[in-house]
Motif scaffolding. Structure first.
Motif, PDB file in Angstrom:
ATOM      1  N   LEU A 253     -50.012  21.324  78.354  1.00 59.03           N
ATOM      2  CA  LEU A 253     -50.343  20.388  77.280  1.00 59.03           C
ATOM      3  C   LEU A 253     -50.905  21.086  76.055  1.00 59.03           C
ATOM      4  O   LEU A 253     -51.732  21.987  76.165  1.00 59.03           O
ATOM      5  CB  LEU A 253     -51.362  19.371  77.802  1.00 59.03           C
ATOM      6  CG  LEU A 253     -51.884  18.351  76.794  1.00 59.03           C
ATOM      7  CD1 LEU A 253     -50.812  17.338  76.455  1.00 59.03           C
ATOM      8  CD2 LEU A 253     -53.138  17.662  77.342  1.00 59.03           C
ATOM      9  N   GLU A 254     -50.457  20.642  74.898  1.00 63.46           N
ATOM     10  CA  GLU A 254     -51.084  20.985  73.621  1.00 63.46           C
ATOM     11  C   GLU A 254     -51.365  19.667  72.918  1.00 63.46           C
ATOM     12  O   GLU A 254     -50.505  19.106  72.252  1.00 63.46           O
ATOM     13  CB  GLU A 254     -50.165  21.874  72.772  1.00 63.46           C
ATOM     14  CG  GLU A 254     -49.880  23.230  73.404  1.00 63.46           C
ATOM     15  CD  GLU A 254     -48.946  24.077  72.561  1.00 63.46           C
ATOM     16  OE1 GLU A 254     -48.554  23.620  71.453  1.00 63.46           O
ATOM     17  OE2 GLU A 254     -48.606  25.180  72.995  1.00 63.46           O
ATOM     18  N   GLY A 255     -52.557  19.178  73.109  1.00 61.85           N
ATOM     19  CA  GLY A 255     -52.900  17.872  72.557  1.00 61.85           C
ATOM     20  C   GLY A 255     -53.837  17.140  73.484  1.00 61.85           C
ATOM     21  O   GLY A 255     -54.700  17.748  74.130  1.00 61.85           O
ATOM     22  N   LEU A 256     -53.667  15.826  73.580  1.00 57.45           N
ATOM     23  CA  LEU A 256     -54.562  14.964  74.348  1.00 57.45           C
ATOM     24  C   LEU A 256     -53.727  14.046  75.226  1.00 57.45           C
ATOM     25  O   LEU A 256     -52.691  13.547  74.802  1.00 57.45           O
ATOM     26  CB  LEU A 256     -55.417  14.121  73.385  1.00 57.45           C
ATOM     27  CG  LEU A 256     -56.476  13.212  73.993  1.00 57.45           C
ATOM     28  CD1 LEU A 256     -57.777  13.978  74.213  1.00 57.45           C
ATOM     29  CD2 LEU A 256     -56.749  12.010  73.080  1.00 57.45           C
ATOM     30  N   ILE A 257     -54.188  13.826  76.450  1.00 59.34           N
ATOM     31  CA  ILE A 257     -53.541  12.846  77.321  1.00 59.34           C
ATOM     32  C   ILE A 257     -54.608  11.981  77.978  1.00 59.34           C
ATOM     33  O   ILE A 257     -55.765  12.384  78.113  1.00 59.34           O
ATOM     34  CB  ILE A 257     -52.665  13.477  78.425  1.00 59.34           C
ATOM     35  CG1 ILE A 257     -53.486  14.443  79.282  1.00 59.34           C
ATOM     36  CG2 ILE A 257     -51.437  14.140  77.842  1.00 59.34           C
ATOM     37  CD1 ILE A 257     -52.743  14.921  80.518  1.00 59.34           C
ATOM     38  N   CYS A 258     -54.183  10.802  78.389  1.00 58.38           N
ATOM     39  CA  CYS A 258     -55.010   9.922  79.196  1.00 58.38           C
ATOM     40  C   CYS A 258     -54.272   9.652  80.502  1.00 58.38           C
ATOM     41  O   CYS A 258     -53.069   9.358  80.492  1.00 58.38           O
ATOM     42  CB  CYS A 258     -55.283   8.606  78.473  1.00 58.38           C
ATOM     43  SG  CYS A 258     -56.307   7.458  79.417  1.00 58.38           S
ATOM     44  N   ILE A 259     -54.985   9.765  81.623  1.00 61.40           N
ATOM     45  CA  ILE A 259     -54.424   9.427  82.929  1.00 61.40           C
ATOM     46  C   ILE A 259     -55.174   8.220  83.458  1.00 61.40           C
ATOM     47  O   ILE A 259     -56.410   8.214  83.509  1.00 61.40           O
ATOM     48  CB  ILE A 259     -54.545  10.579  83.944  1.00 61.40           C
ATOM     49  CG1 ILE A 259     -54.217  11.922  83.302  1.00 61.40           C
ATOM     50  CG2 ILE A 259     -53.672  10.309  85.166  1.00 61.40           C
ATOM     51  CD1 ILE A 259     -52.804  12.084  82.874  1.00 61.40           C
ATOM     52  N   GLU A 260     -54.415   7.175  83.824  1.00 59.98           N
ATOM     53  CA  GLU A 260     -55.011   5.988  84.425  1.00 59.98           C
ATOM     54  C   GLU A 260     -54.934   6.096  85.941  1.00 59.98           C
ATOM     55  O   GLU A 260     -53.911   6.529  86.491  1.00 59.98           O
ATOM     56  CB  GLU A 260     -54.272   4.726  83.964  1.00 59.98           C
ATOM     57  CG  GLU A 260     -54.337   4.490  82.470  1.00 59.98           C
ATOM     58  CD  GLU A 260     -53.510   3.285  82.049  1.00 59.98           C
ATOM     59  OE1 GLU A 260     -52.708   2.791  82.868  1.00 59.98           O
ATOM     60  OE2 GLU A 260     -53.665   2.843  80.908  1.00 59.98           O
ATOM     61  N   PHE A 261     -56.013   5.687  86.628  1.00 56.53           N
ATOM     62  CA  PHE A 261     -56.086   5.785  88.078  1.00 56.53           C
ATOM     63  C   PHE A 261     -56.538   4.467  88.689  1.00 56.53           C
ATOM     64  O   PHE A 261     -57.288   3.705  88.077  1.00 56.53           O
ATOM     65  CB  PHE A 261     -57.107   6.849  88.504  1.00 56.53           C
ATOM     66  CG  PHE A 261     -56.790   8.255  88.098  1.00 56.53           C
ATOM     67  CD1 PHE A 261     -55.974   9.052  88.890  1.00 56.53           C
ATOM     68  CD2 PHE A 261     -57.325   8.784  86.936  1.00 56.53           C
ATOM     69  CE1 PHE A 261     -55.692  10.355  88.525  1.00 56.53           C
ATOM     70  CE2 PHE A 261     -57.051  10.091  86.561  1.00 56.53           C
ATOM     71  CZ  PHE A 261     -56.221  10.883  87.360  1.00 56.53           C
ATOM     72  N   PHE A 262     -56.099   4.238  89.943  1.00 61.34           N
ATOM     73  CA  PHE A 262     -56.691   3.219  90.795  1.00 61.34           C
ATOM     74  C   PHE A 262     -57.673   3.915  91.730  1.00 61.34           C
ATOM     75  O   PHE A 262     -57.334   4.935  92.345  1.00 61.34           O
ATOM     76  CB  PHE A 262     -55.627   2.517  91.646  1.00 61.34           C
ATOM     77  CG  PHE A 262     -54.585   1.786  90.864  1.00 61.34           C
ATOM     78  CD1 PHE A 262     -54.920   0.790  89.965  1.00 61.34           C
ATOM     79  CD2 PHE A 262     -53.239   2.080  91.038  1.00 61.34           C
ATOM     80  CE1 PHE A 262     -53.957   0.110  89.247  1.00 61.34           C
ATOM     81  CE2 PHE A 262     -52.266   1.409  90.327  1.00 61.34           C
ATOM     82  CZ  PHE A 262     -52.622   0.413  89.432  1.00 61.34           C
TER      83      PHE A 262
END
Length: 380
Positions: A253-262
């Motif tokens: 990755l070069e940047g920003l990510i969001c990971i959603e979890f249960f």
């Protein structure tokens, strides 16, 4: 690491929504200009950007002209055809890379990628034709969630199937008989304890920074409230953070990510979705952290040092959906509330019009009654 972009450089933003708006504001604070590419005239991002190109995402000539006028490109909206990014990528760096987008915008590719790096997900099966529906639902079991594999967001493009009698209505909604059958995915329904998300930034040399895990509550398939930090034990927070870092590393990755979890139990999480951009559940960082998710995105794509993502306050962030934006005067008149208006002039049911944040001392989140009353009486 390459030299950072100098002040005065231009960041190209694909998409003109509220995420692009807040990204452009963060870019300006660091001395950069924003140039938005969007098919929508008068978009929220264009209202605060130095320049806007209004054109279709499949207008290759407009995309080429846009790419030649910017120094780096990012996106605030992943539902853009990859062909558009192919035109741009030939002329200017895209961060995150087009390959990251390809994974994030296809749920089958996304689940395959996650499982391939040992990040757990719910059971799932692809559905590429009507003849595969029964086998897919048998593989994941009922109840299940059937989703379009591509281009769904905010609860759109999905249907819950709890019993065999609900299969036909779900298919009629997602795959009308008069249209070509879209690729679908069946996912086992997860009896989760909480939904949480993690934001991770990574720069071109591999430095990473993660914001605290937050807890999310949805209403009608749309995020309603984020609670920072999530009210989970340390082992569960670490499991979510560890999975998010694994995703960032595997994607280079070069940047920003969001990971959603249960959250399914103590120390146990299942990844749900990857969003390779700033995320609705990260808006609290604007006021509760020295470096917001938007500034962190700018830093990561421009080659600047990543900022310290630590909280200096706990926070509640509530979306203002549809007619709730009419409460803006009351929100402004209520001490302790920090409202944001996205500049949208047309109010529609289900449309995100703004958000409002309330800060608390560190480790000072209220109980459930306090959370329910946090934005009253302004939103009563």
């Amino acid at each position: 690491m390459p030299d950072p972009l100098a002040p005065g450089a231009t960041i190209g933003i694909m998409g003109g929504g509220q995420l692009g708006r807040m990204l452009a504001v963060a870019a300006a604070r660091l001395g950069y200009r924003a140039h938005v590419f969007t098919p929508e005239a008068g978009s929220p991002a264009s209202l605060v950007s130095a320049e806007t190109t209004v054109a279709s995402y499949d207008d290759r000539d407009a995309l080429a002209r846009f790419a030649e006028r910017v120094d780096v490109v990012t996106f605030e909206f992943e539902n853009v055809g990859l062909d558009a990014f192919e035109v741009v990528e030939a002329r200017v760096p895209i961060r995150p890379a087009r390959g990251v987008l390809a994974i994030a915008q296809d749920r089958i590719a996304e689940k395959t990628f996650l499982n391939g790096i040992d990040v757990p997900t719910a059971r799932w099966a692809p559905i590429r034709g009507r003849e595969e529906v029964a086998a897919a639902l048998e593989a994941v079991g009922l109840p299940a969630v059937v989703k379009t594999a591509r281009f769904g967001y905010d609860g759109k493009g999905q249907a819950v199937v709890r019993a065999e009698g609900e299969i036909a209505p779900a298919l009629a909604h997602l795959a009308p008989p008069a249209r070509p059958f879209p690729t679908l995915i069946a996912e086992a329904f997860v009896p989760f304890a909480r939904e949480v998300s993690v934001l991770v930034a990574r720069d071109p040399t591999g430095n990473v920074a993660t914001f605290d895990v937050v807890e999310n509550r949805h209403r009608g398939g749309i995020l309603d409230l984020s609670i920072a930090p999530a009210r989970i034990d340390a082992a569960t927070a670490e499991a979510a953070r560890r999975c998010a870092l694994a995703v960032a590393e595997a994607l280079a990755l070069e940047g920003l990510i969001c990971i959603e979890f249960f959250v399914t139990g103590p120390g146990e999480v299942l990844a749900n979705e990857i969003a390779p951009r700033p995320h609705n559940s990260g808006h609290w960082t604007i006021e509760a952290c020295a470096v917001s998710q938007f500034e962190q995105q700018v830093r990561a794509i421009c080659g600047l040092p990543l900022g310290d993502p630590a909280r200096h306050a706990d926070a509640l962030m509530k979306n203002l959906i549809g007619a709730e934006i009419a409460a803006l005067p009351a929100l402004l008149a209520t001490a302790g509330l920090i409202p944001h208006h996205y500049g949208k002039t047309e109010t529609r049911p289900g449309r995100k019009m703004g958000h409002v944040t309330r800060l608390y001392p560190l480790h000072g989140l209220p109980d459930e009654a306090g959370i329910a009353a946090a934005f009253a009486p302004a939103l009563a």
